[in-house]
Motif scaffolding. Structure first.
Motif, PDB file in Angstrom:
ATOM      1  N   GLU A 121     -22.501  -2.880   0.916  1.00  0.00           N
ATOM      2  CA  GLU A 121     -21.256  -2.676   0.176  1.00  0.00           C
ATOM      3  C   GLU A 121     -21.047  -1.200  -0.165  1.00  0.00           C
ATOM      4  O   GLU A 121     -19.900  -0.718  -0.212  1.00  0.00           O
ATOM      5  N   GLU A 122     -22.135  -0.477  -0.411  1.00  0.00           N
ATOM      6  CA  GLU A 122     -21.997   0.961  -0.678  1.00  0.00           C
ATOM      7  C   GLU A 122     -21.563   1.714   0.581  1.00  0.00           C
ATOM      8  O   GLU A 122     -20.751   2.646   0.494  1.00  0.00           O
ATOM      9  N   PHE A 123     -22.080   1.319   1.741  1.00  0.00           N
ATOM     10  CA  PHE A 123     -21.561   1.890   2.984  1.00  0.00           C
ATOM     11  C   PHE A 123     -20.062   1.605   3.101  1.00  0.00           C
ATOM     12  O   PHE A 123     -19.273   2.476   3.483  1.00  0.00           O
ATOM     13  N   GLY A 124     -19.668   0.362   2.769  1.00  0.00           N
ATOM     14  CA  GLY A 124     -18.257   0.015   2.820  1.00  0.00           C
ATOM     15  C   GLY A 124     -17.432   0.847   1.851  1.00  0.00           C
ATOM     16  O   GLY A 124     -16.307   1.260   2.168  1.00  0.00           O
ATOM     17  N   TYR A 125     -17.980   1.121   0.682  1.00  0.00           N
ATOM     18  CA  TYR A 125     -17.297   1.944  -0.317  1.00  0.00           C
ATOM     19  C   TYR A 125     -17.043   3.354   0.224  1.00  0.00           C
ATOM     20  O   TYR A 125     -15.915   3.879   0.118  1.00  0.00           O
ATOM     21  N   VAL A 126     -18.053   3.973   0.804  1.00  0.00           N
ATOM     22  CA  VAL A 126     -17.885   5.336   1.327  1.00  0.00           C
ATOM     23  C   VAL A 126     -16.917   5.338   2.508  1.00  0.00           C
ATOM     24  O   VAL A 126     -16.071   6.232   2.638  1.00  0.00           O
ATOM     25  N   LEU A 127     -17.020   4.328   3.372  1.00  0.00           N
ATOM     26  CA  LEU A 127     -16.074   4.222   4.481  1.00  0.00           C
ATOM     27  C   LEU A 127     -14.635   4.098   3.973  1.00  0.00           C
ATOM     28  O   LEU A 127     -13.708   4.679   4.552  1.00  0.00           O
ATOM     29  N   ALA A 128     -14.453   3.337   2.905  1.00  0.00           N
ATOM     30  CA  ALA A 128     -13.110   3.170   2.350  1.00  0.00           C
ATOM     31  C   ALA A 128     -12.608   4.469   1.739  1.00  0.00           C
ATOM     32  O   ALA A 128     -11.413   4.796   1.844  1.00  0.00           O
ATOM     33  N   LYS A 129     -13.485   5.212   1.080  1.00  0.00           N
ATOM     34  CA  LYS A 129     -13.105   6.517   0.541  1.00  0.00           C
ATOM     35  C   LYS A 129     -12.677   7.445   1.679  1.00  0.00           C
ATOM     36  O   LYS A 129     -11.689   8.187   1.560  1.00  0.00           O
ATOM     37  N   ARG A 130     -13.419   7.400   2.761  1.00  0.00           N
ATOM     38  CA  ARG A 130     -13.066   8.210   3.925  1.00  0.00           C
ATOM     39  C   ARG A 130     -11.737   7.740   4.522  1.00  0.00           C
ATOM     40  O   ARG A 130     -10.886   8.559   4.888  1.00  0.00           O
ATOM     41  N   ALA A 131     -11.572   6.441   4.629  1.00  0.00           N
ATOM     42  CA  ALA A 131     -10.338   5.894   5.201  1.00  0.00           C
ATOM     43  C   ALA A 131      -9.124   6.309   4.385  1.00  0.00           C
ATOM     44  O   ALA A 131      -8.058   6.610   4.937  1.00  0.00           O
ATOM     45  N   GLU A 132      -9.262   6.337   3.074  1.00  0.00           N
ATOM     46  CA  GLU A 132      -8.174   6.755   2.206  1.00  0.00           C
ATOM     47  C   GLU A 132      -7.855   8.234   2.404  1.00  0.00           C
ATOM     48  O   GLU A 132      -6.684   8.644   2.382  1.00  0.00           O
TER      49      GLU A 132
ATOM     50  N   TYR B 226     -17.556  -4.126   4.295  1.00  0.00           N
ATOM     51  CA  TYR B 226     -16.546  -3.068   4.231  1.00  0.00           C
ATOM     52  C   TYR B 226     -15.406  -3.452   3.284  1.00  0.00           C
ATOM     53  O   TYR B 226     -14.968  -2.641   2.456  1.00  0.00           O
ATOM     54  N   THR B 227     -14.925  -4.671   3.379  1.00  0.00           N
ATOM     55  CA  THR B 227     -13.827  -5.094   2.509  1.00  0.00           C
ATOM     56  C   THR B 227     -14.263  -5.128   1.042  1.00  0.00           C
ATOM     57  O   THR B 227     -13.469  -4.794   0.152  1.00  0.00           O
ATOM     58  N   ALA B 228     -15.514  -5.522   0.793  1.00  0.00           N
ATOM     59  CA  ALA B 228     -16.011  -5.510  -0.582  1.00  0.00           C
ATOM     60  C   ALA B 228     -16.085  -4.077  -1.102  1.00  0.00           C
ATOM     61  O   ALA B 228     -15.687  -3.788  -2.243  1.00  0.00           O
ATOM     62  N   GLY B 229     -16.599  -3.158  -0.280  1.00  0.00           N
ATOM     63  CA  GLY B 229     -16.656  -1.760  -0.688  1.00  0.00           C
ATOM     64  C   GLY B 229     -15.282  -1.165  -0.872  1.00  0.00           C
ATOM     65  O   GLY B 229     -15.059  -0.344  -1.776  1.00  0.00           O
ATOM     66  N   ALA B 230     -14.324  -1.569  -0.033  1.00  0.00           N
ATOM     67  CA  ALA B 230     -12.958  -1.070  -0.155  1.00  0.00           C
ATOM     68  C   ALA B 230     -12.323  -1.524  -1.465  1.00  0.00           C
ATOM     69  O   ALA B 230     -11.563  -0.780  -2.094  1.00  0.00           O
ATOM     70  N   ALA B 231     -12.627  -2.739  -1.883  1.00  0.00           N
ATOM     71  CA  ALA B 231     -12.101  -3.230  -3.161  1.00  0.00           C
ATOM     72  C   ALA B 231     -12.654  -2.397  -4.321  1.00  0.00           C
ATOM     73  O   ALA B 231     -11.924  -2.063  -5.266  1.00  0.00           O
ATOM     74  N   GLN B 232     -13.935  -2.044  -4.229  1.00  0.00           N
ATOM     75  CA  GLN B 232     -14.528  -1.192  -5.256  1.00  0.00           C
ATOM     76  C   GLN B 232     -13.877   0.191  -5.246  1.00  0.00           C
ATOM     77  O   GLN B 232     -13.584   0.766  -6.308  1.00  0.00           O
ATOM     78  N   ALA B 233     -13.611   0.724  -4.073  1.00  0.00           N
ATOM     79  CA  ALA B 233     -12.969   2.025  -3.972  1.00  0.00           C
ATOM     80  C   ALA B 233     -11.554   1.994  -4.545  1.00  0.00           C
ATOM     81  O   ALA B 233     -11.110   2.955  -5.190  1.00  0.00           O
ATOM     82  N   ARG B 234     -10.828   0.905  -4.315  1.00  0.00           N
ATOM     83  CA  ARG B 234      -9.469   0.799  -4.871  1.00  0.00           C
ATOM     84  C   ARG B 234      -9.500   0.775  -6.386  1.00  0.00           C
ATOM     85  O   ARG B 234      -8.567   1.271  -7.044  1.00  0.00           O
ATOM     86  N   ARG B 235     -10.550   0.199  -6.956  1.00  0.00           N
ATOM     87  CA  ARG B 235     -10.652   0.170  -8.419  1.00  0.00           C
ATOM     88  C   ARG B 235     -10.759   1.572  -9.001  1.00  0.00           C
ATOM     89  O   ARG B 235     -10.366   1.806 -10.149  1.00  0.00           O
ATOM     90  N   ASP B 236     -11.297   2.519  -8.221  1.00  0.00           N
ATOM     91  CA  ASP B 236     -11.393   3.900  -8.700  1.00  0.00           C
ATOM     92  C   ASP B 236     -10.020   4.473  -9.018  1.00  0.00           C
ATOM     93  O   ASP B 236      -9.881   5.317  -9.911  1.00  0.00           O
ATOM     94  N   ALA B 237      -9.013   4.051  -8.272  1.00  0.00           N
ATOM     95  CA  ALA B 237      -7.657   4.574  -8.453  1.00  0.00           C
ATOM     96  C   ALA B 237      -6.854   3.757  -9.457  1.00  0.00           C
ATOM     97  O   ALA B 237      -5.666   4.028  -9.660  1.00  0.00           O
TER      98      ALA B 237
END
Length: 296
Positions: A174-185, A204-215
């Motif tokens: 999930e942390e890999f997914g989070y960083v990938l989502a940050k990069r994707a953004e 990846y989708t779980a990490g992306a959800a965590q990344a969206r929460r940052d915003a």
């Protein structure tokens, strides 16, 4: 490497991951990061079972060297029995010796993932970018590999079923997914079509959800009603007592020369931003230049 023990999930290293993203922005700058806007492509690091082991490894290594902007770095790849997935000799160069676990002789599809991590070690060595301690430095390397466009290989090497599991790197899936989502953004790039592992996309989708929460954390205007209500309560406390900080809170209040100030993480690079508590403001991050709409 492959193991019968369960793979750790969740976000136990998230604070260090965020610090690593900030460090990359500071060291490379926004303009420097634009050179990594396109990830390494699957065709460039593909490794078929019928490919020659050593020639194929050298070919993949050259592709990753090129992707990570190390044009004068020659990687010599070998295989031997070892405890870890791989290791690299960080000498002065221009030649670097990478050793891969003998297990990769029979798991060639994951050679690119192992090489990506080790070659990023070389890049960080040349950038003189390091964190104290082996654990945090390896987390920095995983984060840099992913944020600079080669780490989708590491997530794709994650496989898990009822009897066995395999994961490369120190980050959780999930942390890999989070960083990938940050990069994707940051770059507008979707890595999901490249995944071949059935477990990679859910991580990846779980990490992306965590990344969206940052915003969507206060004082950002995109914060939800619950977050805004909690923020208002904490702001009242800070106004009465002069400060407020709570473990796990996305923000803290502190006194400043112009009155109470709130501190929070930039949703792009995770650098701490401090702005006065005075209602609607626009805050520009001094590291990445991102502009955040805030309601303080």
């Amino acid at each position: 490497m492959g193991t019968s023990s369960p793979v750790v999930h969740g976000y136990p290293h998230l604070a260090t991951v965020r610090a690593a993203i900030t460090a990359l922005h500071k060291r490379l700058s926004f303009d420097g990061l634009q050179g990594y806007a396109t990830s390494v492509l699957p065709a460039d690091v593909a490794f078929a079972d019928h490919d020659d082991l050593h020639l194929g490894a050298q070919r993949v290594a050259r592709a990753l060297v090129h992707h990570l902007h190390l044009p004068d770095a020659r990687m010599i790849v070998g295989f031997r029995e070892m405890q870890h997935a791989a290791s690299v000799e960080l000498a002065a160069g221009p030649e670097y010796f990478i050793e891969l676990n003998d297990r990769f002789r029979g798991h060639r599809r994951d050679i690119g993932a192992a090489l990506a991590h080790e070659i990023t070690h070389v890049l960080l060595h040349r950038l003189d970018l390091t964190f104290p301690g082996t654990r945090d430095n390896e987390i920095l390397t995983d984060t840099a590999t992913t944020y600079l466009g080669a780490g989708w290989l590491l997530l794709d090497a994650f496989r898990e079923d009822g009897v066995s599991s395999q994961k490369l790197g120190y980050l959780t899936p999930e942390e890999f997914g989070y960083v990938l989502a940050k990069r994707a953004e940051l770059f507008g790039e979707d890595p999901s079509p490249w995944f071949t592992s059935p477990q990679a996309y859910p991580a990846y989708t779980a990490g992306a959800a965590q990344a969206r929460r940052d915003a969507r954390q206060p004082p950002l205007v995109a914060a939800g009603w619950t977050g805004r209500r909690r923020y208002a309560k904490d702001r009242r406390y800070a106004q009465e007592h002069g400060a407020f900080a709570s473990p796990g809170s996305p923000y803290s209040f502190e006194p400043g020369s112009d009155g109470l100030r709130v501190s929070f993480a930039c949703p792009t690079c995770c650098q701490r931003i401090r702005v006065p508590v005075r209602g609607r403001v626009r805050a520009r991050c001094g590291v990445c230049g991102d502009v955040s709409e805030c309601d303080t």
